[in-house]
Design a protein around this motif. Structure first.
Motif, PDB file in Angstrom:
ATOM      1  N   SER A 286      35.740 -10.424 -62.620  1.00 35.47           N
ATOM      2  CA  SER A 286      36.146  -9.756 -63.862  1.00 35.47           C
ATOM      3  C   SER A 286      37.498  -9.090 -63.707  1.00 35.47           C
TER       4      SER A 286
ATOM      5  N   LEU B 115      31.971  -0.820 -79.334  1.00 35.50           N
ATOM      6  CA  LEU B 115      32.603  -1.958 -80.009  1.00 35.50           C
ATOM      7  C   LEU B 115      33.796  -1.500 -80.834  1.00 35.50           C
TER       8      LEU B 115
ATOM      9  N   VAL C 216      36.820  -0.916 -78.580  1.00 31.53           N
ATOM     10  CA  VAL C 216      37.435  -2.141 -78.084  1.00 31.53           C
ATOM     11  C   VAL C 216      38.144  -2.904 -79.191  1.00 31.53           C
TER      12      VAL C 216
ATOM     13  N   LEU D 158      34.624  -9.551 -71.661  1.00 37.24           N
ATOM     14  CA  LEU D 158      33.409  -9.255 -72.430  1.00 37.24           C
ATOM     15  C   LEU D 158      32.452 -10.442 -72.416  1.00 37.24           C
TER      16      LEU D 158
ATOM     17  N   ASN E  92      30.693 -10.548 -69.147  1.00 35.52           N
ATOM     18  CA  ASN E  92      29.719  -9.478 -68.973  1.00 35.52           C
ATOM     19  C   ASN E  92      28.552  -9.549 -69.942  1.00 35.52           C
TER      20      ASN E  92
ATOM     21  N   LEU F  48      31.456  -4.911 -65.899  1.00 30.35           N
ATOM     22  CA  LEU F  48      32.299  -4.095 -66.765  1.00 30.35           C
ATOM     23  C   LEU F  48      32.156  -2.613 -66.454  1.00 30.35           C
TER      24      LEU F  48
END
Length: 778
Positions: free
Chosen positions: A231, A412, A415, A527, A530, A536
């Motif tokens: 990641s 959310l 992000v 994302l 993950n 994450l």
């Protein structure tokens, strides 16, 4: 001839004009705070990426991990108060211009969800630690958006990411080619040397899990798993791609010599090599998915610019529907077959997700509390599942189970609000007046480079002390563990940042829309990865993730997003600012950092005292720690186990020691009623005190919290026999055997090539339970 001279003169004038525009002024900083804060954030990023940090490890079984907790709280506290300092200093001086990004809206929602879920958490100290660990990088992102007010600063951030990506690649290569084989060789020579410090007995199921991880030769860099390293490599590779494109533009325009282009390409290849060395299937697939998305958006922007605004409103809902349909199909397949396609890894993940769904159903509004997943997972863990986990390996479920739906919505929003204009052309560059005088690109790069290298050398030396006794081994340890990572970072940074002159910060070479597009696709790729992993939330990946989002948001900020805040009038206003800063700092130190530090020091001192035979001193220190932190069950649990150990080692077998152990375990239960371990320990104490009825009651409560643990049902059966309840004993023996049989069936399914099944209950206990079932049935 005259035309040639005119053309050359015109070219010289154009280059001079370009230099005048793109070069930042070479003046001394009147306010160096922005550069200092930038260096601080990037230094903490480097520390978290190059040190295996696991603040939420199971401290009840590995007390040494409390050192990681203090380390994490210290770094996160520095990030939080760096942002607070910037805000309060701007208010104090009247120069505060705050640029909004959308992260603030999500952070407010996420903060409310965190406080609500922490209030109802079983282990409130763990919840506080988890919240602070996540909050630090979020504050760093908000701070970076404010101070990344020039492309030169963004390029320095990207260069640091590439350098750290090469450090991670170096560590992955060292593990892949050298250290994994050396570790296996050392283990085969003396297995007890590695097993005893971990409290693992040979021949047990824990021993099997240890060997399985050891012989899998996982390549994880400085992270806990290979998926976490992958990641981070996704983010570093995006930074490398951007700097490579910038360098190629400079080479094409004649501003940079061609060899520097090859250097940037070499850095990019090294980062990608680290990604593929991890052998993370999810990470590699996410890389290609992000690459495909980037290519699709670039193609639309280049070949169908007129249709862009018409296609994207159609493509985005289609992508959402495709994702939803894929998820629905996976759920239907899993419910029908009891697993997902994809081998053992997807089999166990399906079990994690089923248990998490049940957890959400029982705690639909507030969740179970941050950092409390491992305590609650045992309540829902399938009986056949091989091991327990501290995360559901899906970031959506992780947030939903621990923070509730409000926490998921807040995340959310944090992000996607900064990415909401990802596919749109950027607005005009920010023209907010900047009172800071930007240093030259060379000064900026060298300041950050020296700060990061100094932290890597000094702080890591404190966290990873030298243990070698001979001078030769000591020199080897210094070179490989401390000097080599710094050298790898230095090489990687210079590969993409050189030449460190004014042209390196050229606006002409820095394409804002392309940078935003590549970084946005990298964020989405992480994302996506993950959805089947927990990487994450590992501090190093979490920090890098928000640094990348900060770069995207800083490039997207427009003039209208800035808000100038007036300074408070008069002396009372300034005193209020200073008082607020002191109150925040004192509250954090007293209620967050100090309790964790006291507990960590007490456990360390208790371990040293016990090794010297000083049980009384150890108990005294642990009692003081338990009193200093009324929220944490760690000191009480460890103190109870010490009383049990002391009772076993004394010849008199004093019952007073067991009574003290019972008191400690009862205290630990009050502070974390969701964990079955203290109930099991308390039942063991009453069993040794000769009180089988109390032992039975506490074993029954422990089994209610962990119904899939066959050991608890076996102990319940034996205790029931002591009480003369043959019917209950038969039921409990039958339950233990049923759980063991379901486990054995899954073990055989997952490892068909193994000749012998490693019993989780124990071969002797398993055979004894079967024998007693036969006898009691008659």
């Amino acid at each position: 001839m005259t035309e040639d001279r005119r053309q050359k003169t015109e070219d010289r004038r154009q280059k001079a004009a370009d230099r005048a525009v793109v070069r930042p002024p070479r003046s001394v900083l009147r306010r160096p705070s922005s550069v200092v804060l930038l260096a601080l954030c990037l230094s903490i990023l480097a520390l978290r990426v190059t040190y295996t940090e696991s603040p939420t490890a199971q401290v009840l079984t590995t007390p040494g991990s409390l050192g990681d907790t203090v380390y994490s709280l210290t770094l996160s506290g520095l990030l939080i108060f760096a942002f607070v300092f910037w805000l309060l200093w701007g208010l104090f001086t009247g120069r505060l211009v705050y640029r909004f990004t959308g992260i603030e809206i999500g952070l407010a929602v996420f903060g409310v969800a965190s406080m609500v879920s922490a209030w109802g958490a079983s282990d409130k100290r763990e919840a506080i630690t988890q919240i602070v660990t996540l909050l630090g990088p979020l504050c760093a992102a908000l701070l970076l958006v404010q101070i990344l007010n020039h492309p030169a600063k963004v390029r320095v951030v990207l260069a640091v990411l590439v350098g750290l990506g090469i450090v991670s690649a170096y560590q992955c290569a060292e593990q892949f080619f050298i250290s994994n084989a050396v570790t296996i060789e050392q283990y085969e020579k003396d297995p007890r040397m590695m097993l005893e410090p971990l409290g693992i007995e040979t021949g047990t199921f824990q021993h099997f899990l240890f060997e399985h991880r050891l012989y899998s030769r996982g390549v994880r860099g400085f992270f806990t798993t290979s998926n976490s390293a992958a990641s981070f490599a996704l983010l570093a590779s995006a930074a490398g791609a951007i700097l490579l494109l910038c360098r190629l533009r400079g080479v094409k325009a004649g501003r940079v010599a061609p060899p520097y282009g090859w250097c940037a390409a070499g850095a990019m290849l090294l980062v990608l090599a680290g990604l593929f060395l991890t052998q993370s299937k999810g990470g590699i697939l996410a890389f290609f998915a992000g690459l495909a998305l980037c290519g699709l958006l670039t193609g639309i922007d280049r070949w169908l610019p007129a249709w862009k605004q018409r296609l994207l409103p159609v493509l985005i809902p289609l992508a959402v529907l495709l994702a939803a349909g894929t998820g629905y199909a996976m759920i239907r397949y899993g419910m029908a077959h009891g697993h997902l396609p994809g081998g053992n890894s997807m089999l166990v993940r399906w079990q994690y997700w089923v248990a998490s769904a049940k957890m959400v159903a029982d705690h639909p509004l507030t969740g179970i509390g941050p950092g409390n997943f491992s305590d609650y997972y045992t309540h829902y863990k399938p009986a056949a599942a091989l091991e327990s986990v501290a995360d559901p390996h899906n970031f959506l479920l992780s947030l939903l189970t621990q923070y509730g739906p409000l926490g998921l919505i807040g995340f959310l929003a944090m992000v996607f609000l900064p990415l909401r204009r990802l596919t749109q052309p950027p607005g005009p560059a920010s023209t907010i007046p900047d009172t800071d005088c930007l240093p030259s690109s060379r000064t900026l790069a060298l300041a950050v480079l020296l700060g990061v290298c100094a932290c890597l050398l000094l702080i890591r030396l404190v966290m990873l002390p030298l243990l070698a006794e001979s001078s030769d081994v000591l020199l080897y340890e210094v070179l490989t563990a401390h000097v080599a990572p710094v050298a790898a970072f230095l090489i990687g940074f210079l590969l993409v940042a050189s030449p460190l002159d004014q042209a390196s910060g050229s606006r002409a070479d820095f394409d804002g829309p392309t940078t935003i597009l590549i970084l946005g696709c990298a964020i989405l790729a992480v994302l996506l990865h993950n959805l089947i992993d927990f990487a994450l939330f590992e501090p190093g990946v979490w920090m890098a993730f928000w640094v990348v989002i900060a770069c995207v948001a800083a490039l997207r900020v427009q003039q209208r997003d800035g808000l100038r805040v007036a300074a408070p009038h008069g002396r009372p206003g300034r005193l209020l600012i200073l008082g607020t800063a002191a109150l925040l700092l004192g509250s954090y130190g007293f209620y967050v950092w100090r309790p964790a530090c006291i507990t960590a020091m007490a456990l360390h001192q208790a371990q040293r005292a016990v090794s010297a035979g000083g049980y009384d001193a150890a108990h005294h220190r642990l009692e003081a720690a338990a009193e200093a932190d009324p929220l944490s069950p760690v000191a009480a649990n460890f103190n109870g186990r010490l009383y049990l150990q002391q009772w076993e080692q004394t010849r008199e077998r004093q019952s007073a020691l067991l009574e003290e152990a019972a008191r400690c375990f009862s205290q630990a239960i009050e502070r974390n009623p969701a964990s079955y371990k203290n109930y099991e320990n308390l039942a063991l104490v009453y069993s040794r005190l000769g009180q089988p009825q109390k032992a039975y009651d506490w074993y029954l409560r422990a089994a209610g919290l962990y119904p899939g643990r066959e050991r608890l049902w076996f102990e319940l059966a034996q205790t029931a026999e002591k009480l003369g309840r043959a019917g209950l004993a038969l039921c409990h023996y039958t339950k233990a055997v049923e759980i063991e049989n379901s486990y054995r069936k899954q073990f055989r399914q997952m490892y068909p090539d193994r000749e012998k099944i490693v019993s989780r209950l124990g071969d002797k206990e398993y055979q004894y339970a079967q024998k007693r079932i036969e006898e009691l049935s008659k």
